[in-house]
Design an enzyme around this catalytic site. Structure first.
Site, PDB file in Angstrom:
ATOM      1  N   CYS A 187       8.472   7.616   6.371  1.00  0.00           N
ATOM      2  CA  CYS A 187       7.446   8.668   6.261  1.00  0.00           C
ATOM      3  C   CYS A 187       7.882   9.986   6.897  1.00  0.00           C
ATOM      4  CB  CYS A 187       6.141   8.208   6.890  1.00  0.00           C
ATOM      5  SG  CYS A 187       5.440   6.772   6.077  1.00  0.00           S
ATOM      6  N   HIS A 246       1.930  14.909   7.973  1.00  0.00           N
ATOM      7  CA  HIS A 246       2.140  13.774   7.074  1.00  0.00           C
ATOM      8  C   HIS A 246       0.775  13.166   6.762  1.00  0.00           C
ATOM      9  CE1 HIS A 246       3.261  10.033   5.372  1.00  0.00           C
ATOM     10  NE2 HIS A 246       3.085   9.317   6.456  1.00  0.00           N
ATOM     11  N   ASN A 288      -1.104   7.579   1.252  1.00  0.00           N
ATOM     12  CA  ASN A 288       0.140   7.825   1.971  1.00  0.00           C
ATOM     13  C   ASN A 288       1.311   7.714   0.990  1.00  0.00           C
ATOM     14  OD1 ASN A 288       2.397   7.800   3.587  1.00  0.00           O
ATOM     15  ND2 ASN A 288       1.568   6.360   5.089  1.00  0.00           N
TER      16      ASN A 288
HETATM   17  N1  ACO Z   1     -10.523  -3.939   3.475  1.00  0.00           N
HETATM   18  C1  ACO Z   1     -11.409  -4.622   4.223  1.00  0.00           C
HETATM   19  N2  ACO Z   1     -11.071  -5.192   5.401  1.00  0.00           N
HETATM   20  C2  ACO Z   1      -9.795  -5.059   5.796  1.00  0.00           C
HETATM   21  C3  ACO Z   1      -8.831  -4.378   5.056  1.00  0.00           C
HETATM   22  C4  ACO Z   1      -9.235  -3.806   3.840  1.00  0.00           C
HETATM   23  N3  ACO Z   1      -8.390  -3.116   3.047  1.00  0.00           N
HETATM   24  N4  ACO Z   1      -7.660  -4.424   5.722  1.00  0.00           N
HETATM   25  C5  ACO Z   1      -7.880  -5.111   6.849  1.00  0.00           C
HETATM   26  N5  ACO Z   1      -9.171  -5.508   6.897  1.00  0.00           N
HETATM   27  C6  ACO Z   1      -9.859  -6.275   7.932  1.00  0.00           C
HETATM   28  C7  ACO Z   1      -8.921  -7.108   8.766  1.00  0.00           C
HETATM   29  O1  ACO Z   1      -8.618  -8.344   8.129  1.00  0.00           O
HETATM   30  C8  ACO Z   1      -9.715  -7.303  10.021  1.00  0.00           C
HETATM   31  O2  ACO Z   1     -10.664  -8.305   9.796  1.00  0.00           O
HETATM   32  P1  ACO Z   1     -11.064  -9.341  10.999  1.00  0.00           P
HETATM   33  O3  ACO Z   1     -11.655  -8.462  12.064  1.00  0.00           O
HETATM   34  O4  ACO Z   1     -12.038 -10.232  10.331  1.00  0.00           O
HETATM   35  O5  ACO Z   1      -9.776  -9.975  11.399  1.00  0.00           O
HETATM   36  C9  ACO Z   1     -10.482  -5.980  10.143  1.00  0.00           C
HETATM   37  O6  ACO Z   1     -10.452  -5.368   8.842  1.00  0.00           O
HETATM   38  C10 ACO Z   1      -9.855  -5.046  11.162  1.00  0.00           C
HETATM   39  O7  ACO Z   1      -8.459  -4.980  10.908  1.00  0.00           O
HETATM   40  P2  ACO Z   1      -7.536  -3.994  11.683  1.00  0.00           P
HETATM   41  O8  ACO Z   1      -6.163  -4.048  11.117  1.00  0.00           O
HETATM   42  O9  ACO Z   1      -7.682  -4.220  13.140  1.00  0.00           O
HETATM   43  O10 ACO Z   1      -8.250  -2.628  11.266  1.00  0.00           O
HETATM   44  P3  ACO Z   1      -8.049  -1.196  11.846  1.00  0.00           P
HETATM   45  O11 ACO Z   1      -9.322  -0.649  12.301  1.00  0.00           O
HETATM   46  O12 ACO Z   1      -6.888  -1.136  12.783  1.00  0.00           O
HETATM   47  O13 ACO Z   1      -7.669  -0.399  10.532  1.00  0.00           O
HETATM   48  C11 ACO Z   1      -5.660   0.458   9.501  1.00  0.00           C
HETATM   49  C12 ACO Z   1      -6.514  -0.769   9.790  1.00  0.00           C
HETATM   50  C13 ACO Z   1      -6.461   1.385   8.601  1.00  0.00           C
HETATM   51  C14 ACO Z   1      -4.404   0.018   8.784  1.00  0.00           C
HETATM   52  C15 ACO Z   1      -5.352   1.144  10.830  1.00  0.00           C
HETATM   53  O14 ACO Z   1      -4.804   0.231  11.749  1.00  0.00           O
HETATM   54  C16 ACO Z   1      -4.402   2.268  10.643  1.00  0.00           C
HETATM   55  O15 ACO Z   1      -4.736   3.277  10.095  1.00  0.00           O
HETATM   56  N6  ACO Z   1      -3.163   2.131  11.144  1.00  0.00           N
HETATM   57  C17 ACO Z   1      -2.157   3.121  10.948  1.00  0.00           C
HETATM   58  C18 ACO Z   1      -1.326   2.634   9.861  1.00  0.00           C
HETATM   59  C19 ACO Z   1      -0.770   3.714   9.003  1.00  0.00           C
HETATM   60  O16 ACO Z   1      -1.296   4.782   8.814  1.00  0.00           O
HETATM   61  N7  ACO Z   1       0.349   3.381   8.433  1.00  0.00           N
HETATM   62  C20 ACO Z   1       0.978   4.215   7.518  1.00  0.00           C
HETATM   63  C21 ACO Z   1       2.418   4.143   7.683  1.00  0.00           C
HETATM   64  S1  ACO Z   1       2.941   4.826   9.168  1.00  0.00           S
HETATM   65  C22 ACO Z   1       2.656   6.392   8.991  1.00  0.00           C
HETATM   66  O17 ACO Z   1       2.766   6.904   7.939  1.00  0.00           O
HETATM   67  C23 ACO Z   1       2.179   7.059  10.195  1.00  0.00           C
END
Ligand code: ACO
Length: 325
Positions: free
Chosen positions: A115, A252, A282
């Protein structure tokens, strides 16, 4: 004292025609439009058609950037293409772009920093231009992440999309002051201790397969804001500027929550933040030039504006670039 600067001549972008909405994704995996929008700000993403490769997206973006710059492709002597989803393991996708543009001189190569690829590409091209090695560069970010997603993994497949963006840079003498046009500073970092937090579980030398993207989302989120703000503070210190001097912040486009938290921590006013993640998700190395092109075309980014770019991604890698449009 004069200085050679890499001045932006133009930019352009390309998104594949097919749009995949959150509602359509919710019909495939256990997710909802509400969950995706609330956690990421993403409403839709574009998906490359069958037979449409990263090079095809890159060529379209490059042509748009050359048209915007009003220059002939033949005057380009350097192409840096940032991608983690090349057409083939080799040759570089950049040479396919070079050939399609009818350029058979100079150099073209791919650069892999996930990224952060566009920032790493911009910094590389800037160094080549300021050294006098090349005169005019195309820096492209192009990705087909749809090809490396596990479409059964709701935690990752909702986040990414396909697209490409490009910028044309020219080495120009400038007065050597902070009011110069062009790239004023770049700051690049990486730390391989974080490799397992965001990676693809395949490759030519390990599994002999392409593999799928794997991510510990919370871990990425936890590190993102701190890393982003560190390299931006470096840019401010190097140039003697502050958040108040910035006209536009073009980060980004990974996640609206990461962008909002970074801008807040840096005291960058929300109205200066360019946000397009809702429209294309993304797109990894393509996201910054995609967002930049939107803000240039709609008249926000104008000649003389101070523009701050940043990215963070797999590796981890992260970086910033401060430039005057
Ligand atoms: N829809 C519904 N529920 C979901 C989904 C989905 N698409 N994905 C995960 N869940 C559920 C999980 O299973 C979990 O359920 P549980 O509590 O029953 O176990 C719950 O949602 C919470 O999951 P988390 O992974 O803890 O959710 P979080 O609040 O952290 O959000 C996310 C997830 C959006 C991926 C967040 O962690 C994030 O934005 N991380 C940054 C990742 C990113 O941006 N990566 C891009 C590449 S790196 C870069 O470009 C910077």
């Amino acid at each position: 004292m004069t200085a050679i600067r890499s001045v932006v001549l133009g930019c352009g972008s390309y998104l594949p025609r097919q749009i995949l909405t959150n509602a359509e994704l919710a019909a495939r995996v256990d997710t909802s439009d509400e969950w995706i929008v609330q956690r990421t700000g993403i409403k839709q993403r574009h998906i490359a058609a069958e037979g449409e490769f990263t090079s095809h997206l890159a060529i379209n973006a490059a042509r748009a950037a050359l048209a915007d710059a009003g220059i002939d492709a033949q005057s380009i002597d350097l192409i840096v293409l940032a991608t983690s989803t090349p057409d083939n393991t080799f040759p570089a996708t950049a040479v396919a772009v070079q050939n399609a543009l009818g350029i058979h001189h100079g150099a073209a190569f791919d650069l892999q920093a996930v990224c952060s690829g566009f920032i790493f590409g911009l910094a590389s091209a800037d160094n080549f231009l300021r050294s006098g090695a090349f005169k005019r560069a195309l820096v492209i970010g192009a990705e087909t992440f749809s090809r490396i997603l596990d479409w059964n993994d709701r935690a990752t497949c909702v986040l990414f999309g396909d697209g490409a963006g490009a910028i044309v840079l020219e080495a120009q003498p400038q007065p050597g002051e902070s009011s110069d046009r062009g790239i004023l500073t770049t700051h690049l970092r990486s730390d391989g201790r974080h490799q397992s937090k965001l990676y693809v579980d395949g490759g030519p030398s390990s599994t002999g397969t392409v593999g799928h993207l794997r991510m510990e989302g919370r871990e990425v989120f936890k590190h993102a804001v701190g890393m982003i703000t560190d390299v931006i503070v470096d840019a401010f210190q190097k140039t003697g500027t502050t958040a108040d001097d910035i006209d536009w912040f073009v980060p980004h486009q990974a996640n609206k929550r990461i962008i909002d938290a970074s801008a807040h921590k840096l005291h960058i006013a929300p109205q200066k933040v360019v946000l397009t993640v809702d429209q294309h998700g993304n797109t990894s190395a393509a996201s910054i030039p995609l967002a930049l092109t939107v803000a240039v075309r709609d008249g926000r980014v104008k000649k003389g504006d101070l523009v701050l770019l940043e990215a963070m991604g797999g590796g981890f890698t992260w970086g910033s670039a401060l430039l005057r449009w």
